[in-house]
Design an enzyme around this catalytic site. Sequence first.
Site, PDB file in Angstrom:
ATOM      1  CB  CYS A  30      -4.947  10.639  11.729  1.00  0.00           C
ATOM      2  SG  CYS A  30      -3.922   9.699  11.667  1.00  0.00           S
ATOM      3  NE  ARG A  64       0.264  10.422  10.118  1.00  0.00           N
ATOM      4  CZ  ARG A  64      -0.321   9.415   9.378  1.00  0.00           C
ATOM      5  NH1 ARG A  64      -1.441   8.671   9.413  1.00  0.00           N
ATOM      6  NH2 ARG A  64       0.271   8.813   8.212  1.00  0.00           N
ATOM      7  CE  LYS A 113      -1.566   1.588   3.835  1.00  0.00           C
ATOM      8  NZ  LYS A 113      -1.351   2.992   4.476  1.00  0.00           N
ATOM      9  CG  ASN A 114       2.281   2.893   3.616  1.00  0.00           C
ATOM     10  OD1 ASN A 114       0.966   3.073   3.325  1.00  0.00           O
ATOM     11  ND2 ASN A 114       2.479   2.611   4.992  1.00  0.00           N
ATOM     12  NE  ARG A 121      -7.285   4.160   5.408  1.00  0.00           N
ATOM     13  CZ  ARG A 121      -6.369   5.097   6.162  1.00  0.00           C
ATOM     14  NH1 ARG A 121      -6.817   5.153   7.373  1.00  0.00           N
ATOM     15  NH2 ARG A 121      -5.492   5.580   5.543  1.00  0.00           N
ATOM     16  CG  ASP A 178       3.263   1.604   9.633  1.00  0.00           C
ATOM     17  OD1 ASP A 178       3.009   2.362  10.414  1.00  0.00           O
ATOM     18  OD2 ASP A 178       3.567   1.752   8.373  1.00  0.00           O
TER      19      ASP A 178
HETATM   20  N1  EPU Z   1       6.037  14.775  10.797  1.00  0.00           N
HETATM   21  C1  EPU Z   1       6.116  16.485  10.990  1.00  0.00           C
HETATM   22  N2  EPU Z   1       6.117  17.165   9.965  1.00  0.00           N
HETATM   23  C2  EPU Z   1       5.772  17.076   8.712  1.00  0.00           C
HETATM   24  C3  EPU Z   1       5.724  15.500   8.388  1.00  0.00           C
HETATM   25  C4  EPU Z   1       6.157  14.631   9.657  1.00  0.00           C
HETATM   26  O1  EPU Z   1       6.222  16.728  12.191  1.00  0.00           O
HETATM   27  O2  EPU Z   1       5.541  17.913   7.838  1.00  0.00           O
HETATM   28  C5  EPU Z   1       6.344  14.077  11.751  1.00  0.00           C
HETATM   29  C6  EPU Z   1       5.173  12.987  12.000  1.00  0.00           C
HETATM   30  O3  EPU Z   1       4.082  13.707  12.752  1.00  0.00           O
HETATM   31  C7  EPU Z   1       5.631  11.830  12.659  1.00  0.00           C
HETATM   32  C8  EPU Z   1       6.987  11.732  12.093  1.00  0.00           C
HETATM   33  O4  EPU Z   1       7.082  13.074  11.451  1.00  0.00           O
HETATM   34  O5  EPU Z   1       5.616  12.048  14.231  1.00  0.00           O
HETATM   35  C9  EPU Z   1       7.182  10.554  10.709  1.00  0.00           C
HETATM   36  O6  EPU Z   1       6.032  10.862   9.959  1.00  0.00           O
HETATM   37  P1  EPU Z   1       6.166  10.753   8.463  1.00  0.00           P
HETATM   38  O7  EPU Z   1       5.825  11.751   7.835  1.00  0.00           O
HETATM   39  O8  EPU Z   1       7.209   9.864   8.334  1.00  0.00           O
HETATM   40  O9  EPU Z   1       4.601   9.605   8.223  1.00  0.00           O
HETATM   41  P2  EPU Z   1       3.868   9.694   6.819  1.00  0.00           P
HETATM   42  O10 EPU Z   1       4.723   9.825   5.912  1.00  0.00           O
HETATM   43  O11 EPU Z   1       2.588  10.576   7.275  1.00  0.00           O
HETATM   44  C10 EPU Z   1       4.150   7.208   6.288  1.00  0.00           C
HETATM   45  C11 EPU Z   1       3.025   5.836   6.388  1.00  0.00           C
HETATM   46  C12 EPU Z   1       2.694   5.432   7.830  1.00  0.00           C
HETATM   47  C13 EPU Z   1       3.776   5.090   8.472  1.00  0.00           C
HETATM   48  C14 EPU Z   1       4.740   6.261   8.739  1.00  0.00           C
HETATM   49  C15 EPU Z   1       5.892   6.234   9.364  1.00  0.00           C
HETATM   50  C16 EPU Z   1       2.309   6.309   4.139  1.00  0.00           C
HETATM   51  C17 EPU Z   1       1.352   6.569   3.017  1.00  0.00           C
HETATM   52  N3  EPU Z   1       2.180   6.310   5.095  1.00  0.00           N
HETATM   53  O12 EPU Z   1       3.520   8.081   6.926  1.00  0.00           O
HETATM   54  O13 EPU Z   1       1.782   4.286   7.652  1.00  0.00           O
HETATM   55  O14 EPU Z   1       3.398   5.010   9.817  1.00  0.00           O
HETATM   56  O15 EPU Z   1       5.187   6.850   7.366  1.00  0.00           O
HETATM   57  O16 EPU Z   1       6.722   4.975   9.002  1.00  0.00           O
HETATM   58  O17 EPU Z   1       3.478   5.826   3.578  1.00  0.00           O
HETATM   59  C18 EPU Z   1       0.000   2.823   7.836  1.00  0.00           C
HETATM   60  O18 EPU Z   1       0.264   2.325   6.876  1.00  0.00           O
HETATM   61  O19 EPU Z   1      -0.787   2.349   9.068  1.00  0.00           O
HETATM   62  C19 EPU Z   1       0.867   4.195   8.129  1.00  0.00           C
HETATM   63  C20 EPU Z   1       0.361   4.807   8.971  1.00  0.00           C
END
Ligand code: EPU
Length: 417
Positions: free
Chosen positions: A116, A121, A22-23, A397, A304
Amino acid sequence: MDKIKITGGRQLHGEVIISGAKNAALPLIASSILVNGKTCFTNVPDLMDITSTRLLLEDLGAICKVSKGYLEVEGSSIKKIEAEYDLVRKMRASILVLGPLVARFGHAKVSLPGGCAIGARPVNMHLSGLEALGASISIDHGYIEAKADRLIGNEIYFDMPTVTGTENLMMAATLAKGTSVLRNVAKEPEIVALADALNKMGAKINGAGTAIITIEGVKKLSSVDINIIPDRIETGTFMVAVAATGGDILIKGCNPDHIGGLINKLKAAGTMIETFKDSIRVVGHTPIQSVDIKTLPYPGFPTDMQAQFMALMTIAKGNSMIHESIFENRFAHANELLRMGADISISNGNLAMVRGVKRLQAAQVMASDLRASASLVIAGLVAEGTTVISRVYHMDRGYEAIEKKLSLLGADIERIQ
Ligand code: EPU
């Protein structure tokens, strides 16, 4: 609404085939916006999040064709640059269209994703990164608006590694004028898969999988075929399931290199694991030993997999400390596991002490997010009696036909209305 009914106590035996990730699929499908032509995807998982992404692209004007495991996106017909609230609120990863839209059309309007179930996030690093590439950003009435005649390559330093932030900026920088250097980026396999796909389209990206990615901008990208990599979290979920229930399974069509952090911890818990090129044999052993984990960016232990591992630790011998360091609110499953007889106490919101109990008892429980639902499935597989999990739309999802796959492995599990 659908529910999942599980009668616990059966061991898992046999073979299971892992679906596309998915990701990895979500950013790859978003990257088709960068192409003024057709992009074809294979090994596409049949998941709600994939449907949501396709509907979003269709709303932008893309013409999509879907069949089993296949998605074709014709990007030449995209005219609209606005991702509306109704589509974005269903899936936060919709933010991934922001970079590609502004890079190709010089203008994008994307509904700001809210908080969320697992944390606030924010997307501040996505936005400051685009500003560094010369975009003007404003937030108005719940929408992010980004504008730039043409993005211009620059240095971007991320305060912390962000997966979708790295992906958004990597996609945006491919069509920028000049060179961009992205530092302290995420190193997840999904980042490497996206860089490989963009390079196939004609981008010039180096360093994906390391902390520094360099992107030399090009004028346009071309149509290609992309095969989605296997889902490492689905792989890990089956590994933990058999570690918990006992049994002996062969997980096929996966990449063992992508799940090393989990393999290490499962071995410490007493699980027998044998890895091959694209398969993993897992044999569950009792007693399960308690192990401490701390979630970290890749290649550390994946956040995850934290909820599923917690379910395993509830029936381990001894105490396990679980430290969630990525998200501030990712323990909702703990409260449901308590209802099944687990002994868990939480401090500071992100530290859980799990004291192993002899057995879990079946109960009616509720899924709060995607990985929490997988954790409850694992708990249900080992609990005494019949567990009913509601709100399984969270599970749909991100897990393709999980109840069918588990049932083929011998679990007593079914979907009910
Ligand atoms: N963060 C910030 N500012 C930003 C972006 C992120 O503070 O602009 C923080 C987040 O709040 C968090 C940390 O940085 O504390 C890491 O978050 P990240 O941005 O890496 O998460 P994401 O990109 O929103 C993806 C996956 C998630 C997975 C996380 C961490 C996808 C679509 N989603 O989310 O997947 O948990 O990376 O590995 O790739 C899941 O599949 O269940 C899922 C939640």
